[in-house]
Design an enzyme around this catalytic site. Structure first.
Site, PDB file in Angstrom:
ATOM      1  N   ARG A 184      47.335 -13.781  11.384  1.00  0.00           N
ATOM      2  CA  ARG A 184      48.382 -14.335  10.507  1.00  0.00           C
ATOM      3  C   ARG A 184      48.856 -13.321   9.476  1.00  0.00           C
ATOM      4  O   ARG A 184      50.048 -13.194   9.215  1.00  0.00           O
ATOM      5  CB  ARG A 184      47.854 -15.587   9.800  1.00  0.00           C
ATOM      6  N   ILE A 185      47.891 -12.575   8.877  1.00  0.00           N
ATOM      7  CA  ILE A 185      48.284 -11.625   7.819  1.00  0.00           C
ATOM      8  C   ILE A 185      48.990 -10.416   8.429  1.00  0.00           C
ATOM      9  O   ILE A 185      50.004  -9.949   7.909  1.00  0.00           O
ATOM     10  CB  ILE A 185      47.062 -11.214   6.972  1.00  0.00           C
ATOM     11  N   ILE A 264      43.464  -3.498   3.962  1.00  0.00           N
ATOM     12  CA  ILE A 264      43.508  -4.758   3.207  1.00  0.00           C
ATOM     13  C   ILE A 264      42.571  -5.781   3.850  1.00  0.00           C
ATOM     14  O   ILE A 264      42.695  -6.972   3.608  1.00  0.00           O
ATOM     15  CB  ILE A 264      44.947  -5.323   3.089  1.00  0.00           C
ATOM     16  N   SER A 265      41.642  -5.316   4.690  1.00  0.00           N
ATOM     17  CA  SER A 265      40.757  -6.286   5.360  1.00  0.00           C
ATOM     18  C   SER A 265      39.403  -6.353   4.649  1.00  0.00           C
ATOM     19  O   SER A 265      39.235  -7.130   3.700  1.00  0.00           O
ATOM     20  CB  SER A 265      40.622  -5.967   6.839  1.00  0.00           C
ATOM     21  N   ARG A 266      38.457  -5.549   5.052  1.00  0.00           N
ATOM     22  CA  ARG A 266      37.170  -5.466   4.384  1.00  0.00           C
ATOM     23  C   ARG A 266      36.752  -4.009   4.359  1.00  0.00           C
ATOM     24  O   ARG A 266      37.005  -3.260   5.323  1.00  0.00           O
ATOM     25  CB  ARG A 266      36.098  -6.276   5.147  1.00  0.00           C
ATOM     26  N   ASP A 290      42.577  -1.785  -0.734  1.00  0.00           N
ATOM     27  CA  ASP A 290      42.305  -2.955  -1.594  1.00  0.00           C
ATOM     28  C   ASP A 290      40.825  -3.305  -1.527  1.00  0.00           C
ATOM     29  O   ASP A 290      40.331  -4.085  -2.329  1.00  0.00           O
ATOM     30  CB  ASP A 290      43.156  -4.158  -1.155  1.00  0.00           C
ATOM     31  N   GLU A 295      32.006  -3.310  -3.919  1.00  0.00           N
ATOM     32  CA  GLU A 295      33.160  -3.624  -4.768  1.00  0.00           C
ATOM     33  C   GLU A 295      32.656  -4.140  -6.108  1.00  0.00           C
ATOM     34  O   GLU A 295      31.797  -5.020  -6.112  1.00  0.00           O
ATOM     35  CB  GLU A 295      34.021  -4.709  -4.116  1.00  0.00           C
ATOM     36  N   HIS A 314      39.948  -5.291  -4.747  1.00  0.00           N
ATOM     37  CA  HIS A 314      40.036  -6.450  -3.853  1.00  0.00           C
ATOM     38  C   HIS A 314      40.804  -7.599  -4.520  1.00  0.00           C
ATOM     39  O   HIS A 314      40.240  -8.652  -4.846  1.00  0.00           O
ATOM     40  CB  HIS A 314      38.611  -6.913  -3.446  1.00  0.00           C
ATOM     41  N   ILE A 315      42.095  -7.346  -4.699  1.00  0.00           N
ATOM     42  CA  ILE A 315      42.932  -8.342  -5.387  1.00  0.00           C
ATOM     43  C   ILE A 315      44.058  -8.841  -4.485  1.00  0.00           C
ATOM     44  O   ILE A 315      45.079  -9.331  -4.972  1.00  0.00           O
ATOM     45  CB  ILE A 315      43.512  -7.790  -6.712  1.00  0.00           C
ATOM     46  N   GLY A 316      43.845  -8.740  -3.182  1.00  0.00           N
ATOM     47  CA  GLY A 316      44.895  -9.141  -2.239  1.00  0.00           C
ATOM     48  C   GLY A 316      45.404 -10.556  -2.444  1.00  0.00           C
ATOM     49  O   GLY A 316      46.574 -10.840  -2.224  1.00  0.00           O
TER      50      GLY A 316
END
Ligand SMILES: O=CC(=O)O
Length: 349
Positions: A184-185, A264-266, A290, A295, A314-316
């Site tokens: 989806r992303i 932007i995943s992990r 991100d 973290e 990590h502010i997605g």
């Protein structure tokens, strides 16, 4: 004895203002355990009023002060990423727990079979995070390509070292974007990239023909082809055993020397040591992340010392609107389980 009463009557930090443990023990609304410190402050602002309409929040720090008295009260646990560890010990200490609700879609930090073995359900908040996360991906790509962070520093310092002439930006418009993970992303990223006239390549376990047609993307069954052709490679896969360190030294070496890696995943999807080396040796042009591991990244970490890296904490999903909807979803799921109903977003393995 004095210590116990003193502890019970001392006002503690709580979302709805200072409360004593005695007061927490006598609240009518069901209690949830939630993280407070360690998570970005913006979350609390959105979080408290929505949740406290239905629940009494016991912050984890308060819980640790009087676990013995508070543990029986707790019916739900709200977590944001790995800030509150839901391990066997915590599960054993909460005899009346019914549900663990994760704020966000990725549940790689939760041992779902272990939690389920206590008769406790796990829920997350899919869909609501897609736009915000795709936006941060685009933001990172633009910021890295167009030297937005350097430009900001230079404007403040007038120091040429903050923005050396040699570090011109590069165009995003018309460039080739390789998306690894067309869920989806990934699809939301592709739709945005279409607006930038980008050539879109994607790699995914399964070909997504409908999405492909909708955004004019080209499927690369082989990730190698995507890595070799892309100016920007954006990683959007879920973290699993199959995707851990998916991007390592070998994959980085396949990328163009002018290319940028955006994650932007992990954090664990990219081999961070290999990335540091690739950036130091200019195997790739830059990285914009991100997510990292751990973290936040420790101060002085070699990645942070590099000039060609942008790192976010990590502010997605951290926009007011997205958080608000996410917290509402968390509440809906928790209420469903506590009411004996099937929650809309149970995660099953
Ligand atoms: O990282 C954010 C999420 O998993 O939704």
């Amino acid at each position: 004895m004095f210590h116990l009463i003193h502890r019970l009557e001392t006002p503690l930090l709580s979302f709805g203002g200072a409360r004593t443990i005695s007061q927490l023990l006598n609240m009518e609304k069901p209690c949830i355990l939630a993280t407070t410190f360690g998570a970005p402050r913006g979350i609390y602002k959105c979080f408290a009023p929505v949740v406290e309409k239905h629940f009494t929040i016991i912050p984890h720090e308060t819980f640790l002060l009087d676990q013995k008295n508070l543990s029986e009260q707790i019916k739900a646990v709200f977590v944001w990423g790995g800030a509150l560890k839901v391990d066997r010990g915590l599960m054993q200490s909460l005899p009346n727990l019914k549900v663990v609700v994760n704020g966000g879609v990725g549940v790689d930090h939760l041992d779902i079979p272990m939690i389920n073995s206590f008769g406790v359900k796990v829920c997350n908040t899919p869909h609501v995070v897609d736009n915000a996360t795709a936006d941060i991906g685009m933001g990172l790509m633009l910021a890295s390509a167009r030297k937005i962070v350097e430009g900001h520093h230079y404007s403040l310092t007038h120091n040429n070292e903050d923005m050396p002439e040699s570090s011109m930006g590069m165009d995003v418009s018309g460039a080739t974007l390789g998306i690894i993970g067309m869920g989806r992303i990934g699809y939301k990223v592709a739709r945005r990239a279409q607006g930038f006239d980008m050539k879109i390549l994607y790699h995914n376990r399964n070909r997504r023909k409908e999405e492909e047609r909708a955004v004019g993307a080209m499927y690369c069954a082989n990730m190698e082809d995507l890595l070799q052709q892309s100016d920007f490679v954006m990683v959007v896969v879920n973290l699993s055993l199959a995707t851990q360190k998916l991007i390592g030294a070998k994959e980085l070496a396949m990328m163009k020397p002018t290319s940028t890696l955006i994650n932007i995943s992990r954090g664990l999807v990219v081999d961070q040591d290999a990335l540091v080396e690739a950036l130091q040796k200019k195997v790739i042009r830059a990285a914009a992340l991100d997510v990292t591991y751990p973290e936040p990244l420790p101060i002085g970490h070699p990645l942070a010392a590099l000039p060609n890296v942008i790192i976010l904490p990590h502010i997605g999903t951290h926009s007011v609107e997205t958080m608000q909807i996410m917290v509402e979803k968390m509440v809906t799921n928790a209420l469903a389980v506590l009411g004996g109903n099937q929650p809309p977003d149970e995660v099953k393995v």
